[in-house]
Motif scaffolding. Structure first.
Motif, mmCIF file in Angstrom:
data_model
loop_
_atom_site.group_PDB
_atom_site.id
_atom_site.type_symbol
_atom_site.label_atom_id
_atom_site.label_comp_id
_atom_site.label_asym_id
_atom_site.label_seq_id
_atom_site.Cartn_x
_atom_site.Cartn_y
_atom_site.Cartn_z
ATOM 1 N N VAL A 85 0.849 -1.202 0.000
ATOM 2 C CA VAL A 85 0.000 0.000 0.000
ATOM 3 C C VAL A 85 0.886 1.254 0.000
ATOM 4 O O VAL A 85 0.618 2.216 -0.728
ATOM 5 C CB VAL A 85 -0.972 -0.008 1.210
ATOM 6 N N ARG A 86 1.989 1.228 0.774
ATOM 7 C CA ARG A 86 2.897 2.398 0.799
ATOM 8 C C ARG A 86 3.532 2.599 -0.567
ATOM 9 O O ARG A 86 3.639 3.713 -1.052
ATOM 10 C CB ARG A 86 4.001 2.197 1.836
ATOM 11 N N GLU A 87 3.927 1.499 -1.206
ATOM 12 C CA GLU A 87 4.639 1.631 -2.481
ATOM 13 C C GLU A 87 3.692 2.036 -3.606
ATOM 14 O O GLU A 87 3.989 2.934 -4.383
ATOM 15 C CB GLU A 87 5.309 0.302 -2.819
ATOM 16 N N PHE A 88 2.523 1.414 -3.700
ATOM 17 C CA PHE A 88 1.636 1.688 -4.849
ATOM 18 C C PHE A 88 0.815 2.963 -4.658
ATOM 19 O O PHE A 88 0.380 3.586 -5.621
ATOM 20 C CB PHE A 88 0.723 0.474 -5.116
ATOM 21 N N GLU A 89 0.595 3.351 -3.414
ATOM 22 C CA GLU A 89 -0.182 4.566 -3.078
ATOM 23 C C GLU A 89 -1.549 4.619 -3.779
ATOM 24 O O GLU A 89 -1.846 5.546 -4.537
ATOM 25 C CB GLU A 89 0.624 5.830 -3.431
ATOM 26 N N PRO A 90 -2.393 3.587 -3.525
ATOM 27 C CA PRO A 90 -3.699 3.565 -4.195
ATOM 28 C C PRO A 90 -4.653 4.627 -3.654
ATOM 29 O O PRO A 90 -4.548 5.026 -2.493
ATOM 30 C CB PRO A 90 -4.246 2.175 -3.856
ATOM 31 N N GLU A 91 -5.566 5.056 -4.525
ATOM 32 C CA GLU A 91 -6.670 5.917 -4.063
ATOM 33 C C GLU A 91 -7.880 5.053 -3.700
ATOM 34 O O GLU A 91 -8.742 5.465 -2.931
ATOM 35 C CB GLU A 91 -7.051 6.900 -5.178
ATOM 36 N N ALA A 92 -7.942 3.869 -4.323
ATOM 37 C CA ALA A 92 -9.008 2.912 -3.989
ATOM 38 C C ALA A 92 -8.396 1.529 -3.868
ATOM 39 O O ALA A 92 -7.465 1.185 -4.609
ATOM 40 C CB ALA A 92 -10.077 2.913 -5.069
ATOM 41 N N VAL A 278 -15.710 2.577 -7.850
ATOM 42 C CA VAL A 278 -14.408 3.232 -7.676
ATOM 43 C C VAL A 278 -14.469 4.691 -8.125
ATOM 44 O O VAL A 278 -13.937 5.586 -7.458
ATOM 45 C CB VAL A 278 -13.333 2.452 -8.485
ATOM 46 N N GLU A 279 -15.118 4.928 -9.246
ATOM 47 C CA GLU A 279 -15.135 6.304 -9.797
ATOM 48 C C GLU A 279 -16.085 7.230 -9.040
ATOM 49 O O GLU A 279 -16.034 8.440 -9.210
ATOM 50 C CB GLU A 279 -15.506 6.260 -11.291
ATOM 51 N N ASN A 280 -16.968 6.662 -8.214
ATOM 52 C CA ASN A 280 -17.894 7.468 -7.401
ATOM 53 C C ASN A 280 -17.712 7.080 -5.939
ATOM 54 O O ASN A 280 -18.533 6.351 -5.370
ATOM 55 C CB ASN A 280 -19.349 7.185 -7.827
ATOM 56 N N PRO A 281 -16.619 7.539 -5.322
ATOM 57 C CA PRO A 281 -16.297 7.037 -3.974
ATOM 58 C C PRO A 281 -17.318 7.415 -2.914
ATOM 59 O O PRO A 281 -18.015 8.425 -3.039
ATOM 60 C CB PRO A 281 -14.946 7.693 -3.663
ATOM 61 N N ALA A 282 -17.353 6.577 -1.863
ATOM 62 C CA ALA A 282 -18.168 6.911 -0.684
ATOM 63 C C ALA A 282 -17.526 8.119 -0.002
ATOM 64 O O ALA A 282 -16.341 8.401 -0.194
ATOM 65 C CB ALA A 282 -18.173 5.710 0.261
ATOM 66 N N GLU A 283 -18.324 8.807 0.808
ATOM 67 C CA GLU A 283 -17.800 9.958 1.568
ATOM 68 C C GLU A 283 -16.964 9.457 2.736
ATOM 69 O O GLU A 283 -17.127 8.319 3.184
ATOM 70 C CB GLU A 283 -18.981 10.763 2.157
ATOM 71 N N ARG A 284 -16.108 10.324 3.286
ATOM 72 C CA ARG A 284 -15.396 9.972 4.518
ATOM 73 C C ARG A 284 -16.428 9.666 5.611
ATOM 74 O O ARG A 284 -17.382 10.414 5.784
ATOM 75 C CB ARG A 284 -14.503 11.135 4.977
ATOM 76 N N GLY A 285 -16.247 8.556 6.296
ATOM 77 C CA GLY A 285 -17.158 8.180 7.377
ATOM 78 C C GLY A 285 -18.394 7.420 6.916
ATOM 79 O O GLY A 285 -19.175 6.945 7.730
ATOM 80 N N GLU A 286 -18.529 7.292 5.580
ATOM 81 C CA GLU A 286 -19.748 6.646 5.059
ATOM 82 C C GLU A 286 -19.524 5.143 4.858
ATOM 83 O O GLU A 286 -18.539 4.722 4.246
ATOM 84 C CB GLU A 286 -20.137 7.277 3.707
ATOM 85 N N PHE A 287 -20.466 4.343 5.351
ATOM 86 C CA PHE A 287 -20.493 2.911 5.055
ATOM 87 C C PHE A 287 -21.626 2.731 4.049
ATOM 88 O O PHE A 287 -22.789 2.678 4.402
ATOM 89 C CB PHE A 287 -20.748 2.091 6.323
ATOM 90 N N ARG A 288 -21.234 2.697 2.770
ATOM 91 C CA ARG A 288 -22.232 2.659 1.692
ATOM 92 C C ARG A 288 -22.417 1.207 1.252
ATOM 93 O O ARG A 288 -21.422 0.492 1.073
ATOM 94 C CB ARG A 288 -21.703 3.503 0.527
ATOM 95 N N VAL A 289 -23.639 0.797 1.074
ATOM 96 C CA VAL A 289 -23.885 -0.599 0.693
ATOM 97 C C VAL A 289 -24.699 -0.636 -0.598
ATOM 98 O O VAL A 289 -25.714 0.053 -0.724
ATOM 99 C CB VAL A 289 -24.674 -1.354 1.792
ATOM 100 N N PHE A 290 -24.228 -1.438 -1.547
ATOM 101 C CA PHE A 290 -25.011 -1.697 -2.759
ATOM 102 C C PHE A 290 -25.288 -3.190 -2.857
ATOM 103 O O PHE A 290 -24.392 -3.999 -2.597
ATOM 104 C CB PHE A 290 -24.246 -1.283 -4.027
ATOM 105 N N ASN A 291 -26.497 -3.537 -3.260
ATOM 106 C CA ASN A 291 -26.798 -4.932 -3.572
ATOM 107 C C ASN A 291 -26.453 -5.133 -5.044
ATOM 108 O O ASN A 291 -27.161 -4.650 -5.927
ATOM 109 C CB ASN A 291 -28.270 -5.234 -3.282
ATOM 110 N N GLN A 292 -25.317 -5.810 -5.270
ATOM 111 C CA GLN A 292 -24.780 -5.913 -6.627
ATOM 112 C C GLN A 292 -25.344 -7.151 -7.321
ATOM 113 O O GLN A 292 -24.738 -8.219 -7.337
ATOM 114 C CB GLN A 292 -23.249 -5.963 -6.550
#
Ligand code: NAD
Length: 384
Positions: A85-92, A278-292
């Motif tokens: 994680v430190r090396e790749f520095e992902p946003e998601a 990934v392109e529509n991230p959840a907000e900070r503090g948000e636990f967002r759930v989708f039934n996929q």
């Protein structure tokens, strides 16, 4: 965006990595090849041959000109995970990297403990890596529709408003999982929701239905990019297994009455759902759930659909159900979140089912017939 795909060598992780890379994201994959070892342990294999991760990544470079860095190691090894994680520095971070077969988790005590330890601790390590390295990272976690079970009320998208003794609250939707594997996903969901509350993590929990299909736009560009196609009774998902049984002239094996109804989706929709999340991230503090999921079918309906689509005669056998599950029940699921983000579902059609028959035909010499029959019983614990 920079996206790290955990479990990126698996059935869904690999095509998702390719889809995101093709859409212009910087993608890396992480895997410990546990899935390939379960094959060795069970003496089974993917119907379609799959290449080593190194060969896959090199083939993608050849076909697309794009690099996909690999991190080979175990999510239970926190030092390794933190380094990646430190090396790749992902946003998601997309987290597919768990043991995902219900029957595997029900073989015996050892497999139940392995599954719970691998999944729950691995996920906890991922949560801590995010919280300690960069809490801005969006965690997109694969859960399952199996977390909910089959309640006699509508299934909401993760949360439910409850009125009790004149007071109201928004609560996590109650869960009633059907295996020790499904329970790991319930535990993960609870842990992640807690992480969102205490650390302000941003997370999307994707309660995914059963996936069918084997090809995506990217995997068909070169045979070396193929993903797995599992047919055995432990890892094979139901529609894929029925297609193989039909094409080999074997009876389709429905467990019990076949009224068990489940949410399902096409693998091409899985990869697209991941892009949308990934392109529509959840907000900070948000636990967002989708039934996929995109549609619901009973096991019996699926068997009949495959039997009707196959050009030759097909027999359907009703076997004693090795699982503990309701065989007739109410099932009505809300699944609007991903549609609102723009998902255009590929609904199950004759064309999709027909497209799987030639894949089976080409690889039928690889099938081990014995593996088609259930070998794991839910009641197998001593004295149960
Ligand atoms: P898969 O087994 O093909 O892929 C999972 C990958 O994770 C494998 O490559 C495995 O080696 C890797 N992995 C497991 N434990 C690991 C660890 N400790 N460290 C590093 N890597 C590890 O499974 P899949 O079908 O691609 O499913 C992916 C995810 O989606 C799973 O979490 C599963 O529960 C979920 N899901 C799948 C389906 C489905 O129909 N396939 C349905 C609902 C949910």
């Amino acid at each position: 965006m920079r996206v790290l795909v955990l479990g990126g060598d698996g059935y869904l992780g690999w095509p998702t990595a390719l889809h995101l890379s093709d859409c212009g994201h910087e993608v890396a994959v992480l895997d410990n090849f546990a899935r390939r070892r379960y094959d060795e342990e069970l003496g089974s294999q993917s119907l379609v041959p799959i290449e080593d991760l190194k060969v896959r990544v090199a083939a993608w470079k050849e076909v697309s000109g794009k690099e996909i860095p690999m991190y080979v190691g175990d999510l239970l090894d926190a030092d390794f995970l933190y380094r990646a994680v430190r090396e790749f520095e992902p946003e998601a971070i997309i987290h597919f990297g768990e043991q995902r077969a219900a029957p595997y988790s029900m073989i015996d005590r050892e497999h139940a403990v392995y599954t719970q330890h691998n999944n729950v601790i691995g996920n906890l390590n991922v949560m801590y890596a995010i919280a300690e390295i960069n809490p801005e990272i969006h965690l997109v976690k694969l859960g399952t529709m199996g977390e909910y079970g089959t309640p006699n009320i509508d299934i909401e998208e993760g949360w439910i408003e409850i009125e009790h003794n004149g007071r109201k609250d928004r609560m996590l939707y109650p869960k009633k999982a059907g295996s020790f594997y499904h329970l790991t996903k319930v535990h993960d969901s609870h842990n992640i929701e807690f992480g969102c509350r205490i650390w302000g993590m941003r997370a999307t929990d994707l309660n995914q239905g059963i996936v069918y299909g084997q090809q995506t736009e990217q995997t068909t560009r070169d045979p070396r990019l193929a993903t797995r196609f599992d047919y055995d009774a432990v890892f094979g998902t139901v529609l894929n297994r029925f297609v193989i049984q039909a094409a080999l002239g074997q009876p389709l094996t429905v467990y019990g009455k076949g009224g068990q109804t489940r949410g399902m989706l096409d693998i091409r929709d899985t990869v697209e759902c991941l892009r949308l999340a990934v392109e529509n991230p959840a907000e900070r503090g948000e636990f967002r759930v989708f039934n996929q999921m995109t549609e619901s079918f009973s096991v019996k309906q699926l068997a009949e659909l495959v039997a009707d689509t196959y050009p030759g005669p097909v027999q359907i056998d009703y076997l004693e159900n090795p699982r503990w599950e309701l065989e007739e029940h109410y099932y009505n699921v809300k699944h609007t979140g991903l549609l609102e983000l723009g998902l255009k579902p590929h609904l199950l059609s004759d064309t999709l089912i027909e497209s799987l028959f030639p894949i089976v035909e080409e690889n039928k010499h690889r099938v081990d017939m014995e593996k088609l029959f259930p070998s794991v019983k839910w009641s197998s614990a001593k004295n149960a």
